[in-house]
Design an enzyme around this catalytic site. Structure first.
Site, PDB file in Angstrom:
ATOM      1  CG  ASP A 100      -6.353   8.229  -4.357  1.00  0.00           C
ATOM      2  OD1 ASP A 100      -7.080   9.171  -4.661  1.00  0.00           O
ATOM      3  OD2 ASP A 100      -6.022   7.348  -5.157  1.00  0.00           O
ATOM      4  CB  THR A 101      -2.970   9.612  -6.163  1.00  0.00           C
ATOM      5  OG1 THR A 101      -4.308   9.283  -6.468  1.00  0.00           O
ATOM      6  CG2 THR A 101      -2.315  10.201  -7.379  1.00  0.00           C
ATOM      7  CB  VAL A 102       2.521   7.398  -5.259  1.00  0.00           C
ATOM      8  CG1 VAL A 102       2.041   6.523  -4.119  1.00  0.00           C
ATOM      9  CG2 VAL A 102       2.630   6.577  -6.552  1.00  0.00           C
TER      10      VAL A 102
END
Length: 417
Positions: free
Chosen positions: A230-232
């Site tokens: 999840d989420t960079v």
């Protein structure tokens, strides 16, 4: 609360750690001819679970993001544009849950969130539940840059946060090329969608059995959060000492259409603030994990405030413990899942006689997570290549209840301004 890998920026690293985890501090003599292009970048490819079988791919995408950022810094670009360049590399990878290859929602569509913040102007740009744009971070960056131009016609306030169809139309109107939504899904994301849909259908068949249904739902939710990256994000400091941060995400697997996570929310997904007033340090933060947990704790902003303390490592450790894992806003959660990358920097004079007109830009960088793992990469303009590391909780530690924290120090030679 159990803290793993609690290493201060100046502490020695334990033997056997992965590539690039040792703190780096250099005099800068090797880069004396490139003083005007100093800078540093730290990126993450998500807090969640990174399998050993794909470790090479996760590290490679972090290396590419770092290298792209350093190229921009060496060309004289400012932090806010550098951090966007790093995010584009992360969004384009099929191994990350951002941009191309993002998680599909309940309807089988990809909706992305992204935001960026400029520490110099304190301007912020964000998009939520955006479809049909290959790189949502480009729209967030465009919103930020357009807002810096001032008011619109008739004195209207320019937007800093747009969602859904409105965000898509604004992006196209401002020259960002759209792409067919169906090409953003990859074989991996489609396979995960089908698997999660079967789990959901099975759970719905046993709704009449309350206890069993609750257990199935909890297992499904935990799997969606920890197994799906999840989420960079990225944080950057440029040659002027400006900081910037950015974050991008496809959101949780099987999320409800229209759901917006922390990656688009002010103070929750990223934060950047130059030194000013009482702030001794410039700070930049990017978060990852379960969006709902990060939104309800405003973790990015909390970390930035905490980093003004004397000991950055201790400040981040206490913030993750008190403001996140044991936050009263998450008191009913059995497992609090998230991670952060942070940097802070300040200028200090070099004391050698040969350096009377030179300062050092001192950068402290850290990462911390409560998830099973977190993949990070970092690089300075003085380095020949990026360093990468997959940080993991130690054996026996419970994800969502324990945390890991590591980091280092980088000293960049720069001219006095």
């Amino acid at each position: 609360m159990e803290a793993a890998g609690s290493l201060g920026p100046g502490d020695p690293q334990p033997p056997g750690t992965a590539e690039g985890t040792a703190p780096m501090e250099r005099s800068g003599r090797e880069a004396a001819s490139e003083e005007k292009s100093v800078g540093f970048v730290l990126v993450h490819a998500g807090a969640g679970y990174h399998s050993e079988s794909k470790a090479k791919e996760y590290k490679q995408v972090c290396k590419k993001a770092c290298q792209k950022a350093i190229e921009k810094l060496q060309a004289g670009a400012l932090a806010v544009d550098v951090v966007t360049a790093a995010l584009i590399e992360l969004e384009d990878s099929p191994f990350t849950n951002a941009g191309m290859g993002s998680n599909l929602n309940l309807s089988g569509d990809i909706e992305c969130d992204a935001s960026t913040m400029d520490g110099k102007s304190l301007n912020f740009g964000a998009v939520g539940a955006l479809r049909g744009i290959k790189n949502p971070i480009l729209v967030a960056n465009k919103l930020l840059s357009e807002a810096q131009k001032g008011k619109l016609s008739a004195g209207r306030i320019p937007p800093c946060f747009l969602v859904g169809e409105g965000a898509y139309k604004w992006a196209v109107d401002h020259g960002i090329v759209p792409c067919p939504p169906d090409i953003m899904a990859t074989k991996f994301s489609l396979s995960a969608f089908r698997k999660n849909r079967r789990k959901l259908e099975l759970a719905e068949k046993v709704e009449t059995e309350m206890i069993q249904t609750k257990k199935r739902r909890e297992v499904s939710e935990n799997t969606n959060v920890t197994a799906s990256l999840d989420t960079v994000g990225a944080v950057v400091v440029d040659h002027e000492g400006n900081v910037a941060a950015a974050v991008s995400s496809g959101g949780l697997a099987m999320k409800h259409p229209g759901r917006v996570g922390q990656a688009a929310v002010y103070g929750c997904g990223c934060w950047a603030e130059n030194t000013s007033g009482p702030n001794v340090y410039s700070t930049a933060v990017s978060t990852s994990g379960c969006g709902e947990h990060l939104v309800r704790t405003m973790l990015a902003r909390e970390c930035s405030v905490a980093l003004q303390a004397e000991d950055a490592h201790q400040a981040l450790l206490e913030t993750m413990q008190k403001k996140f894992v044991r936050s009263p806003f998450l008191a009913r959660e059995d497992s609090v899942l998230g991670g952060v990358i942070v940097l802070r920097c300040c200028r200090c004079s070099l004391e050698s006689e040969s350096s009377l007109n030179t300062q050092a830009l001192l950068v402290e960088f850290l990462w911390s997570h409560t998830t099973e793992s977190m993949c990070v990469g970092y690089m300075s303009t003085q380095d020949g290549k990026a360093k990468t590391h997959i940080s993991r909780l130690p054996p026996g530690a419970v994800a969502g209840q324990s945390l890991a924290i590591e980091g280092g120090v980088c000293r960049l030679r720069s001219p006095v301004t």
